[in-house]
Design a protein around this motif. Structure first.
Motif, PDB file in Angstrom:
ATOM      1  N   ARG A  29       0.826  -1.206   0.000  1.00 33.91           N
ATOM      2  CA  ARG A  29       0.000   0.000   0.000  1.00 33.91           C
ATOM      3  C   ARG A  29       0.863   1.261   0.000  1.00 33.91           C
ATOM      4  N   LEU A  30       1.902   1.265   0.803  1.00 31.15           N
ATOM      5  CA  LEU A  30       2.787   2.434   0.823  1.00 31.15           C
ATOM      6  C   LEU A  30       3.447   2.637  -0.534  1.00 31.15           C
ATOM      7  N   ARG A  31       3.841   1.531  -1.172  1.00 29.49           N
ATOM      8  CA  ARG A  31       4.464   1.664  -2.489  1.00 29.49           C
ATOM      9  C   ARG A  31       3.460   2.193  -3.511  1.00 29.49           C
ATOM     10  N   GLN A  32       2.220   1.733  -3.424  1.00 29.34           N
ATOM     11  CA  GLN A  32       1.193   2.234  -4.327  1.00 29.34           C
ATOM     12  C   GLN A  32       0.928   3.725  -4.108  1.00 29.34           C
ATOM     13  N   LEU A  33       0.954   4.160  -2.852  1.00 25.49           N
ATOM     14  CA  LEU A  33       0.795   5.593  -2.582  1.00 25.49           C
ATOM     15  C   LEU A  33       1.927   6.392  -3.218  1.00 25.49           C
ATOM     16  N   ARG A  34       3.145   5.901  -3.088  1.00 20.22           N
ATOM     17  CA  ARG A  34       4.279   6.591  -3.711  1.00 20.22           C
ATOM     18  C   ARG A  34       4.144   6.598  -5.225  1.00 20.22           C
ATOM     19  N   ASN A  35       3.681   5.472  -5.789  1.00 20.48           N
ATOM     20  CA  ASN A  35       3.479   5.406  -7.244  1.00 20.48           C
ATOM     21  C   ASN A  35       2.476   6.458  -7.718  1.00 20.48           C
ATOM     22  N   LEU A  36       1.368   6.559  -7.016  1.00 23.12           N
ATOM     23  CA  LEU A  36       0.302   7.468  -7.436  1.00 23.12           C
ATOM     24  C   LEU A  36       0.728   8.925  -7.292  1.00 23.12           C
ATOM     25  N   LEU A  37       1.370   9.266  -6.187  1.00 19.19           N
ATOM     26  CA  LEU A  37       1.819  10.641  -5.989  1.00 19.19           C
ATOM     27  C   LEU A  37       2.894  11.025  -7.001  1.00 19.19           C
ATOM     28  N   ALA A  38       3.842  10.124  -7.252  1.00 17.52           N
ATOM     29  CA  ALA A  38       4.908  10.423  -8.209  1.00 17.52           C
ATOM     30  C   ALA A  38       4.348  10.566  -9.622  1.00 17.52           C
ATOM     31  N   THR A  39       3.428   9.691 -10.000  1.00 17.81           N
ATOM     32  CA  THR A  39       2.827   9.795 -11.326  1.00 17.81           C
ATOM     33  C   THR A  39       2.137  11.139 -11.494  1.00 17.81           C
ATOM     34  N   LEU A  40       1.368  11.539 -10.488  1.00 16.53           N
ATOM     35  CA  LEU A  40       0.649  12.805 -10.545  1.00 16.53           C
ATOM     36  C   LEU A  40       1.600  13.986 -10.704  1.00 16.53           C
ATOM     37  N   LEU A  41       2.648  14.021  -9.912  1.00 20.19           N
ATOM     38  CA  LEU A  41       3.524  15.194  -9.880  1.00 20.19           C
ATOM     39  C   LEU A  41       4.567  15.197 -10.992  1.00 20.19           C
ATOM     40  N   LEU A  42       4.677  14.109 -11.738  1.00 20.02           N
ATOM     41  CA  LEU A  42       5.610  14.054 -12.857  1.00 20.02           C
ATOM     42  C   LEU A  42       4.897  14.093 -14.205  1.00 20.02           C
ATOM     43  N   SER A  43       3.582  14.254 -14.196  1.00 23.16           N
ATOM     44  CA  SER A  43       2.812  14.325 -15.443  1.00 23.16           C
ATOM     45  C   SER A  43       2.726  15.763 -15.924  1.00 23.16           C
ATOM     46  N   ALA A  44       2.636  15.933 -17.236  1.00 23.37           N
ATOM     47  CA  ALA A  44       2.392  17.260 -17.803  1.00 23.37           C
ATOM     48  C   ALA A  44       0.959  17.673 -17.490  1.00 23.37           C
ATOM     49  N   GLY A  45       0.761  18.964 -17.262  1.00 23.99           N
ATOM     50  CA  GLY A  45      -0.529  19.473 -16.838  1.00 23.99           C
ATOM     51  C   GLY A  45      -0.390  20.101 -15.469  1.00 23.99           C
ATOM     52  N   VAL A  46      -1.505  20.385 -14.828  1.00 23.79           N
ATOM     53  CA  VAL A  46      -1.508  21.012 -13.506  1.00 23.79           C
ATOM     54  C   VAL A  46      -1.920  19.974 -12.474  1.00 23.79           C
ATOM     55  N   PRO A  47      -1.028  19.614 -11.554  1.00 19.72           N
ATOM     56  CA  PRO A  47      -1.401  18.615 -10.550  1.00 19.72           C
ATOM     57  C   PRO A  47      -2.255  19.207  -9.448  1.00 19.72           C
ATOM     58  N   MET A  48      -3.217  18.420  -8.965  1.00 25.64           N
ATOM     59  CA  MET A  48      -4.011  18.825  -7.810  1.00 25.64           C
ATOM     60  C   MET A  48      -3.949  17.733  -6.750  1.00 25.64           C
ATOM     61  N   LEU A  49      -3.445  18.091  -5.588  1.00 31.82           N
ATOM     62  CA  LEU A  49      -3.429  17.208  -4.430  1.00 31.82           C
ATOM     63  C   LEU A  49      -4.654  17.468  -3.576  1.00 31.82           C
ATOM     64  N   THR A  50      -5.114  16.450  -2.867  1.00 32.02           N
ATOM     65  CA  THR A  50      -6.176  16.624  -1.894  1.00 32.02           C
ATOM     66  C   THR A  50      -5.555  16.637  -0.504  1.00 32.02           C
ATOM     67  N   ALA A  51      -5.943  17.613   0.302  1.00 30.68           N
ATOM     68  CA  ALA A  51      -5.312  17.820   1.605  1.00 30.68           C
ATOM     69  C   ALA A  51      -5.300  16.541   2.434  1.00 30.68           C
ATOM     70  N   GLY A  52      -4.131  16.225   2.951  1.00 28.26           N
ATOM     71  CA  GLY A  52      -3.963  15.069   3.804  1.00 28.26           C
ATOM     72  C   GLY A  52      -3.510  13.825   3.077  1.00 28.26           C
TER      73      GLY A  52
END
Length: 728
Positions: A538-561
Motif C-alpha cells: 500500500r505504501l508503495r502504491q501511494l508513492r506510485n500514485l503521488l509520483a505519477t501525478l507530480l511528474l505528469s504534464a498538466g496542472v497537478p491537484m493534491l487533496t489535503a492530507g
C-alpha cells in the motif's frame, strides 16, 4: 376547496402575508437602483446611511425588514422602482445592521409564481449573513404536509419564517488592498491543493483551539508552514459562500459539511468565522487571503452557481424563489406547467443562466470575490449546467462569453468541473480557451493502471503527456488539464489502496449513497490490516500514485492530507460528516512512514518547480528538435521505441524519456530553454521487469518507489532517472 387556493383550511393569513401600505415608511429616501444589495455610504457632511436595491420584476410590493439587537423586526416599504429594481435609502443605518426582504406578488405555482410575503428572504447580494437556516417547515413557501401530496406544492404556507432563517448584514466597504501582493503564479508552475477550511484546521495542534475550523486558523503560521513546506502554489477551498444544510440532513442530525448548497454568493460562510457573523467574517476572510498571498500561495474558490439551497418545489423559500422564481430558475415544462424545476444538477433545481439577470448575478459575484475579496481564481462546480442553452450545453453561452470578455475575470484562473447530470452533460475537453478543466480521464486512467486494470498503455501515454487528445485541437495548452487522482468526492488516496468497496453507513443512507465505481484496490485486505506485506504494498502504491501525478504534464491537484495518509475509513461520500471522519488527523505525522510520504511529496514538488521540462507550457511534438533529438520518446521494457502495435499490446510497463535539450519553449528574451533529461519507468505488473535503458549515458536514479537504486524494476513500482544537461 381546490389545491389552487392560497391558504390551508382554517388558517387565516398572518400579518406577514398582508399587503403593505403604498406609502413609504417615514425616513425612507428614494435612493438608487444600483448597485444591487445593501451599500453603506458616507455623506460629505458627515452623515451616513445605507442604500438597499433588489431586482424583483414580478413583485407587486417589496418590504425591507430591519432587525434590532433583540431580533424585533421593523418593516419599510420600498416604493421606488427603476428598471425592475426596488430601492430606497435609509439614513443612519450602518454596518452590522441585519436585514431581509418580504416580497409580495401572485401565488400561481402552475406558472412559476411563488411569491409569499410570509417568508423572510435573504438578499442575493448580501455580503455577510447572520444566523442559520434551521430546516423548520415554516421556511417552505408551500405546505409540505398537505394531505394530497401530489399538489402539496400548490398550497401556500402562511407561517412566518423569520424566526427560523438567516438575515443579511450591512458591511462597510473601506478596505485598502494596496499592501496585498498577488502571487500571480503562471499556470504551468501551479500546484493545486484542495482543502476544506474547517477540516484542514480543526485538529491541527499548532493552531490555537479558538481559531480551529476558521479562516483565521487557515491564516495561522502553523497552517501556512505546512503549505509552504509542501511547496503548493495555490489552495483550492471547498465552498466558502454562505450555504445551508438540507432538510433530510437536519432530520438525521447531520450537516452539509462540504458546503455544496449555496444560498449567499457574496457572503463568506459565517460558520467559518472566529470573530462573529455580524459582518466580521468579511474582514477575517480578507486577512486570510492576505496571509496566504504573503506566503506566495494563491486562493482559488470552489463556487456553486449551478443550483441553490432552495431545492425542488417542496424545498424552502429562502431567497431567489421568493424574489422571482421564474426569473432565476429553469422551470419544468409539460403536464406540470411551471410548477417543478428542470434539474441538471441532482440537487432539485438549476439556475437559469439564459436570463440576463442571472448572468449578472453570477458575474457580479465573481467580480466581487476577485476584486474586493482578493481571490485569484475559481473552480466551477458542475460547470456544464451553467453553459446550457434551451437544453444542450453551448460553449458559446452568454455566461461564458461574459466571463471571457470581462477585463478582470478573464485574467484570473478559471477551472471547470466539465460535466453535469443531464443528457449530454459530459464535456471534458470541450470548454473554450482561458478555461482549465478537472480531467477525470486522467484520474480513471492512472487509477486503473496502478491497480492492474488496464489492458494496454495507449491512454496512459496521453494522460502522462498532458492529454493532447483532449485539449490541443481546442487551442489550449497542457495546463488546461487539471490532473488529479483523488478529490474531496470519493476515496482518499490511502483509502484508494485500502478498500475495494465503499463504507458509508455513517451517512445514514444504508450505504446506498456514493459511487460504486471507485477503481480502487485494497492490495489484498479490506481496510486496516496487520499484514506487513499488504502495508508495504500500500505504501508503495501511494508513492506510485503521488509520483505519477507530480511528474505528469498538466496542472497537478493534491487533496489535503493525502500526502500523509489521511483516511476516511472507506467512506467515499463524507459530505455530511463534520467530525473526525472528515477532519485531517495531524497526529499521523508522528509516524515515520507517513512523515516520509509527506517529505517525498514535497521533494517531488521541488523537483517539478526546479525543472521546466517536467512542467512544459506546450504540448510535446515527438519530432526531432534543433539538436536532432525529439522532445519526448516512449520506450518498451526492451529499450526500443514504442511502435503503434506496442501501444495496444497487453502490457503494464512503459518508459517515458523527456529530453531537456529539445524543449520547444523559449525564455523571455527568446532564447531556447534547456534542462536536464528525465526517464520515467513505470511497472504496474505483478512481476519484476528488467528494463533496458536507452543508449544515452549518464542516467542517475533520483527516485525508486520500491527503495532500489538499480536492477530490475520491482513489481508495482516506479523509477525516475535523470541525465544532467550537457555544457560546454
Amino acid at each position: 376547496m381546490t389545491a389552487r387556493q392560497e391558504t390551508q383550511p382554517g388558517r387565516r393569513p398572518t400579518a406577514a402575508g398582508a399587503a403593505p401600505a403604498d406609502a413609504p415608511a417615514p425616513g425612507v429616501w428614494p435612493g438608487s437602483w444600483q448597485p444591487l444589495g445593501a451599500r453603506h455610504r458616507h455623506g460629505a457632511d458627515g452623515s451616513h446611511g445605507t442604500n438597499f436595491a433588489l431586482w424583483a420584476p414580478g413583485a407587486e410590493a417589496v418590504e425591507l425588514c430591519l432587525f434590532d439587537e433583540a431580533g424585533a423586526e421593523r418593516r419599510h416599504s420600498l416604493t421606488e422602482q427603476t428598471f425592475q429594481t426596488w430601492h430606497g435609502y435609509l439614513p443612519g443605518v450602518g454596518p452590522g445592521t441585519r436585514y431581509g426582504y418580504r416580497v409580495h406578488g401572485r401565488w400561481d405555482p402552475w406558472t412559476g409564481a411563488r411569491w409569499n410575503p410570509a417568508k423572510l428572504l435573504l438578499d442575493p447580494y448580501a455580503r455577510a449573513v447572520d444566523g442559520e437556516f434551521t430546516g423548520d417547515g415554516a421556511c417552505c413557501g408551500s405546505v409540505r404536509d398537505w394531505p394530497e401530496a401530489e399538489v402539496a406544492d400548490t398550497v401556500r404556507d402562511n407561517r412566518d419564517s423569520a424566526p427560523f432563517t438567516a438575515r443579511g448584514v450591512v458591511v462597510h466597504d473601506d478596505d485598502d488592498w494596496s499592501d496585498d501582493r498577488r502571487p500571480k503564479t503562471p499556470w504551468a508552475e501551479t500546484v493545486l491543493y484542495e482543502l476544506h477550511v474547517r477540516g484542514f484546521t480543526m485538529r491541527h495542534p499548532g493552531i490555537p483551539p479558538e481559531l480551529r475550523g476558521t479562516y483565521a486558523g487557515l491564516a495561522h503560521p502553523a497552517a501556512l508552514e505546512h503549505l509552504t513546506g509542501l511547496g503548493v502554489t495555490a489552495v483550492e477551498l471547498l465552498p466558502v459562500h454562505q450555504f445551508a444544510t438540507e432538510d433530510h440532513l437536519h432530520r438525521r442530525g447531520l450537516t452539509n459539511y462540504w458546503g455544496y448548497n449555496s444560498i449567499g454568493w457574496f457572503a463568506p460562510h459565517g460558520g467559518y468565522s472566529s470573530s462573529g457573523t455580524r459582518g466580521q467574517q468579511v474582514g477575517e476572510f480578507k486577512r486570510m487571503v492576505r496571509a496566504l498571498h504573503a506566503a506566495g500561495i494563491e486562493v482559488i474558490l470552489d463556487v456553486v452557481y449551478n443550483h441553490t439551497a432552495e431545492g425542488g418545489e417542496l424545498g424552502p423559500t429562502l431567497s431567489l424563489r421568493g424574489i422571482d422564481n421564474p426569473g432565476y430558475y429553469r422551470l419544468s415544462r409539460g403536464g406540470r406547467g411551471g410548477r417543478g424545476y428542470t434539474d441538471f444538477t441532482g440537487c432539485g433545481n438549476t439556475l437559469d443562466t439564459r436570463q440576463p439577470q442571472t448572468v449578472r448575478l453570477i458575474t457580479d459575484s465573481l467580480r466581487y470575490w476577485a476584486v474586493e475579496m482578493g481571490v485569484d481564481g475559481f473552480r466551477f462546480d458542475l460547470a456544464a449546467a451553467l453553459a446550457r442553452g434551451s437544453d444542450d450545453v453551448d460553449m458559446h453561452h452568454p455566461l461564458l462569453a461574459a466571463i471571457s470578455q470581462d477585463p478582470f475575470l478573464s485574467r484570473v484562473k478559471l477551472i471547470a468541473e466539465p460535466w453535469d447530470v443531464g443528457q449530454g452533460g459530459y464535456q471534458v475537453g470541450n470548454f473554450p480557451p482561458l478555461w482549465a478543466e478537472w480531467n477525470d480521464k486522467y484520474r480513471d486512467t492512472v487509477r486503473d493502471f496502478w491497480r492492474g486494470a488496464r489492458p494496454d498503455v495507449a491512454e496512459l501515454g496521453y494522460r502522462l503527456s498532458g492529454s493532447s487528445d483532449l485539449y490541443q485541437l481546442g487551442g489550449r495548452r497542457p495546463h488546461a488539464s487539471v490532473n488529479y487522482v483523488t478529490a474531496h468526492d470519493g476515496f482518499t488516496l490511502r483509502d484508494l489502496v485500502s478498500y475495494n468497496a465503499k463504507h458509508n453507513l455513517a451517512n445514514g443512507e444504508e450505504n446506498r449513497d456514493g459511487t460504486d465505481d471507485n477503481r480502487s484496490w485494497n492490495c489484498g485486505a479490506e481496510g486496516p490490516t496487520d499484514d506487513p506485506a499488504v502495508e508495504q504494498l500500500r505504501l508503495r502504491q501511494l508513492r506510485n500514485l503521488l509520483a505519477t501525478l507530480l511528474l505528469s504534464a498538466g496542472v497537478p491537484m493534491l487533496t489535503a492530507g493525502d500526502e500523509f495518509g489521511r483516511t476516511q475509513l472507506g467512506n467515499n461520500n463524507a459530505y455530511c460528516l463534520d467530525d473526525e471522519t472528515s477532519w485531517l488527523d495531524w497526529s499521523l505525522l508522528d509516524q515515520p512512514h507517513w512523515r516520509e510520504l509527506r517529505e517525498l511529496t514535497a521533494r517531488l514538488i521541488r523537483l517539478r518547480r526546479a525543472h521546466p521540462v517536467l512542467r512544459q507550457r506546450a504540448f510535446f511534438s515527438g519530432r526531432a528538435q534543433a539538436d536532432g533529438l525529439p522532445d519526448l520518446v516512449w520506450y518498451t521494457a526492451a529499450g526500443t521505441e514504442m511502435t503503434e502495435a506496442d501501444w495496444y499490446a497487453p502490457t503494464a510497463v512503459l518508459g517515458m524519456l523527456l529530453h531537456g535539450g529539445a524543449m520547444s519553449e523559449r525564455d523571455q528574451q527568446g532564447r531556447p530553454l534547456t534542462d536536464d533529461s528525465f526517464l520515467l519507468l513505470l511497472n504496474a505488473s505483478e512481476h519484476p521487469v528488467d528494463f533496458t535503458l536507452p543508449p544515452e549515458e549518464g542516467f542517475e536514479v533520483l527516485l525508486d518507489t520500491a527503495g532500489h537504486s538499480g536492477g530490475p524494476l520491482v513489481a508495482r513500482s516506479l523509477r525516475l532517472l535523470r541525465q544532467a544537461r550537457k555544457t560546454g
